[in-house]
Design a protein around this motif. Sequence first.
Motif, short mmCIF file in Angstrom:
data_model
loop_
_atom_site.label_atom_id
_atom_site.label_comp_id
_atom_site.label_asym_id
_atom_site.label_seq_id
_atom_site.Cartn_x
_atom_site.Cartn_y
_atom_site.Cartn_z
N ALA A 1 25.68 -39.82 -8.97
CA ALA A 1 25.54 -40.56 -7.71
C ALA A 1 24.27 -40.13 -6.98
CB ALA A 1 26.76 -40.36 -6.82
N VAL A 2 23.99 -38.84 -6.97
CA VAL A 2 22.77 -38.34 -6.33
C VAL A 2 21.56 -38.92 -7.04
CG1 VAL A 2 21.37 -36.28 -5.88
CG2 VAL A 2 23.83 -36.22 -5.45
N GLN A 3 21.59 -38.94 -8.37
CA GLN A 3 20.45 -39.48 -9.12
C GLN A 3 20.24 -40.96 -8.80
OE1 GLN A 3 18.27 -37.60 -11.13
NE2 GLN A 3 17.08 -39.45 -10.77
N ALA A 4 21.32 -41.71 -8.63
CA ALA A 4 21.19 -43.13 -8.27
C ALA A 4 20.51 -43.28 -6.91
CB ALA A 4 22.56 -43.80 -8.26
N VAL A 5 20.87 -42.42 -5.97
CA VAL A 5 20.24 -42.45 -4.65
C VAL A 5 18.76 -42.07 -4.78
CG1 VAL A 5 20.19 -41.37 -2.37
CG2 VAL A 5 22.38 -41.99 -3.40
N VAL A 6 18.48 -41.03 -5.53
CA VAL A 6 17.10 -40.59 -5.73
C VAL A 6 16.28 -41.72 -6.36
CG1 VAL A 6 15.64 -39.04 -7.11
CG2 VAL A 6 17.59 -38.13 -5.84
N ARG B 1 19.20 -39.08 2.82
CA ARG B 1 20.43 -38.70 3.53
C ARG B 1 21.36 -39.91 3.71
NH1 ARG B 1 20.58 -33.62 5.50
NH2 ARG B 1 18.61 -32.48 5.62
N GLU B 2 20.78 -41.06 4.04
CA GLU B 2 21.59 -42.27 4.22
C GLU B 2 22.27 -42.66 2.91
OE1 GLU B 2 20.68 -46.95 4.89
OE2 GLU B 2 19.57 -45.55 6.17
N GLY B 3 21.53 -42.62 1.83
CA GLY B 3 22.09 -42.97 0.53
C GLY B 3 23.16 -42.00 0.08
N LEU B 4 22.96 -40.72 0.34
CA LEU B 4 23.97 -39.73 -0.01
C LEU B 4 25.25 -39.96 0.78
CD1 LEU B 4 21.68 -36.58 -0.19
CD2 LEU B 4 22.84 -37.70 -2.12
N ALA B 5 25.11 -40.28 2.05
CA ALA B 5 26.28 -40.56 2.88
C ALA B 5 27.02 -41.77 2.35
CB ALA B 5 25.86 -40.78 4.34
N ALA C 1 12.25 -37.68 -9.07
CA ALA C 1 12.99 -36.41 -9.13
C ALA C 1 14.14 -36.57 -10.09
CB ALA C 1 13.51 -36.02 -7.76
N ASP C 2 14.42 -35.51 -10.82
CA ASP C 2 15.60 -35.43 -11.67
C ASP C 2 16.60 -34.59 -10.90
OD1 ASP C 2 17.58 -34.52 -13.48
OD2 ASP C 2 16.20 -34.72 -15.17
#
Length: 73
Positions: free
Chosen positions: A13-18, A38-42, A66-67
């Motif tokens: 999920a973090v990678q998708a946001v990145v 931060r918005e995407g992570l939330a 970023a990986d």
Amino acid sequence: MSDNNLTSEQVTAVQAVVDRVNSYQESAPEGTVEANLREGLAEAGVQLSDDQVSALTHEIEANGSADAGQVLR
């Protein structure tokens, strides 16, 4: 930094946001990358420490991508 507290699903999920932030970061004003990250992570329901968000932000701004798995290690 350790991602030991993150599940593989959370790292994905973090990678998708990145990836989403990467797609428009080049033309973004300063501070936009971190705010959008931060918005995407939330939205993804994933909480990262300020240090982790800063590391991802720095990597995106410095390298254009970023990986998440590597940065969060």
